[in-house]
Design a protein around this motif. Structure first.
Motif, PDB file in Angstrom:
ATOM      1  N   SER A 155     -12.511   2.395 -11.429  1.00 17.37           N
ATOM      2  CA  SER A 155     -12.585   4.028 -11.433  1.00 17.37           C
ATOM      3  C   SER A 155     -11.721   4.448 -12.607  1.00 17.37           C
ATOM      4  O   SER A 155     -10.479   3.966 -12.587  1.00 17.37           O
ATOM      5  CB  SER A 155     -12.242   4.550 -10.144  1.00 17.37           C
ATOM      6  OG  SER A 155     -13.027   4.212  -8.955  1.00 17.37           O
ATOM      7  N   ARG A 157     -10.114   8.045 -14.726  1.00 16.38           N
ATOM      8  CA  ARG A 157      -9.814   9.566 -14.756  1.00 16.38           C
ATOM      9  C   ARG A 157      -9.287   9.766 -15.947  1.00 16.38           C
ATOM     10  O   ARG A 157      -8.218   9.299 -16.226  1.00 16.38           O
ATOM     11  CB  ARG A 157      -9.139   9.832 -13.383  1.00 16.38           C
ATOM     12  CG  ARG A 157      -9.152  11.424 -13.327  1.00 16.38           C
ATOM     13  CD  ARG A 157      -8.495  12.079 -12.184  1.00 16.38           C
ATOM     14  NE  ARG A 157      -7.013  11.765 -12.323  1.00 16.38           N
ATOM     15  CZ  ARG A 157      -6.424  11.081 -11.569  1.00 16.38           C
ATOM     16  NH1 ARG A 157      -6.741  10.349 -10.391  1.00 16.38           N
ATOM     17  NH2 ARG A 157      -5.112  10.949 -11.553  1.00 16.38           N
ATOM     18  N   SER A 162     -13.980  12.322 -14.045  1.00 16.12           N
ATOM     19  CA  SER A 162     -13.760  11.001 -13.385  1.00 16.12           C
ATOM     20  C   SER A 162     -15.025  10.242 -13.437  1.00 16.12           C
ATOM     21  O   SER A 162     -16.166  11.009 -13.655  1.00 16.12           O
ATOM     22  CB  SER A 162     -13.700  11.323 -11.877  1.00 16.12           C
ATOM     23  OG  SER A 162     -12.263  12.045 -11.722  1.00 16.12           O
ATOM     24  N   SER A 215      -4.152  10.274 -17.252  1.00 18.86           N
ATOM     25  CA  SER A 215      -5.097   9.314 -16.981  1.00 18.86           C
ATOM     26  C   SER A 215      -4.823   8.330 -16.105  1.00 18.86           C
ATOM     27  O   SER A 215      -3.746   8.148 -15.669  1.00 18.86           O
ATOM     28  CB  SER A 215      -5.598   8.914 -18.377  1.00 18.86           C
ATOM     29  OG  SER A 215      -4.525   8.086 -18.945  1.00 18.86           O
ATOM     30  N   GLU A 297     -12.936  18.293  -6.341  1.00 14.31           N
ATOM     31  CA  GLU A 297     -12.015  18.442  -7.311  1.00 14.31           C
ATOM     32  C   GLU A 297     -10.602  18.954  -6.989  1.00 14.31           C
ATOM     33  O   GLU A 297      -9.542  18.765  -7.335  1.00 14.31           O
ATOM     34  CB  GLU A 297     -12.838  18.953  -8.447  1.00 14.31           C
ATOM     35  CG  GLU A 297     -13.922  18.391  -9.009  1.00 14.31           C
ATOM     36  CD  GLU A 297     -14.363  19.292 -10.079  1.00 14.31           C
ATOM     37  OE1 GLU A 297     -14.195  20.502 -10.263  1.00 14.31           O
ATOM     38  OE2 GLU A 297     -15.347  18.765 -10.862  1.00 14.31           O
TER      39      GLU A 297
END
Length: 321
Positions: A155, A157, A162, A215, A297
């Motif tokens: 994962s 971001r 994302s 990030s 979100e």
């Protein structure tokens, strides 16, 4: 290592779930059959073994039953003897038990790297699985091989949003001979999981200065499937957690069903065959999905803010010490 789509995972899980629906391990080549006793009464069950002149059956409800061979009808006695002659040296689900436990080893301790406009946190773990195979039969088993698959989710971001994807990492272990009434332990090859995050740092003396972009990168092993074979023939399949394949298949089926329903309604709208109610349902579904996305979100943003405050507090505490 290969990257796979969710549809592929659903097909794979649907195929394997038949092996693990009722029990985490199954024997191949076992099929249900109707057996009769000398009185003419019948029972439908799977023939899975023999012990002390008793036939071992697996019933539909998963329970096991032992019946004297002499109590079966003559035709079924011949069938059992023929089956046992071919399978007495093979292990079945009644012969072995497999236990799997997850192991996490720290490769790199949490490390912080500071620059004038960012603070980077990195760490790395190795995930492996410790397995123990117990042989409860009088048979010595050789030619054992364990083939396994890690399901690893990555994962990320950043400023663009994302994203996540799943990798399937395959491996295998050739196992030693497993003596009668003994156990065999082995550990799978490890898989590296890295975590990193970048947090902006702003000089309080320069409040208008811009920090680095926030990030994160996270890797997690969320599922594991192991297949045990003897001389190339599959004996049992088991997952960790035990319900992993079933839950994955159920989730994918729900998503595919919702997607098919939405596509069907949209197709009817495009062709002009839909009713006013169907058009309203589509519009309502789009609004609902948009609201759910915005809610997720917002929740993710709140979690990040809480995590950042907690991390700031820990950083200040460690600096004070």
């Amino acid at each position: 290592m290969k990257t796979v789509s969710r549809v592929y995972l659903a097909k794979l899980a649907t195929l394997l779930i038949t092996l693990t629906w009722l029990c985490p391990f199954v024997a191949t080549e076992a099929t249900a059959r109707t057996f009769y006793n000398n009185a003419g009464k019948s029972i439908e069950a799977e023939l899975i073994g023999m012990e002390d002149k008793k036939v071992i059956f697996k019933l539909k409800n998963g329970n096991r039953a032992k019946v004297l061979l002499s109590e079966l009808a003559e035709a079924d006695q011949l069938y059992v003897k023929s089956w046992w002659g071919k399978n007495k040296n093979r292990i079945t689900e009644s012969d072995v038990r497999l236990s799997i436990s997850k192991k996490t080893s720290r490769i790199q301790k949490t490390k912080y790297t500071n620059t004038k406009n960012s603070r980077t946190k990195t760490s790395e773990d190795e995930i492996s699985f410790a397995c123990e195979l117990n042989n409860y039969s009088k048979k010595t088993v050789s030619g054992l091989k364990a083939s396994y698959s890690y399901y690893k989710r990555t994962s990320t971001r950043d400023k663009n949003g994302s994203n996540s994807h799943v990798d399937i990492i395959n491996g295998s272990n050739q196992l030693d001979i497993l003596p009668s009434h003994k156990s065999l332990s082995f550990t799978t090859d490890g898989v590296s999981c890295k975590d990193s995050s970048v947090k902006p740092v702003v000089d309080p003396r320069k409040p208008n200065a811009k920090g680095a972009e926030r990030s994160s990168h996270s890797e997690t092993v969320f599922g594991f499937v192991l297949t045990l074979s003897v001389d190339g023939k599959e004996i049992l399949t088991q997952s960790h957690p035990e319900n992993f394949l079933r839950l994955l298949a159920e989730e994918e089926k729900r998503e595919e069903r919702r997607s098919a329903e939405n596509d069907d309604r949209q197709d009817r709208v495009d062709k002009g065959f839909s009713s006013r109610r169907e058009r309203e349902d589509i519009a309502r579904e789009k609004r609902k999905n948009k609201m759910l996305k915005e809610k997720k979100e917002r929740e993710a943003k709140r979690r990040r803010e809480i995590e950042d405050r907690q991390q700031d507090y820990k950083d200040r505490s460690s600096e004070d010490e």
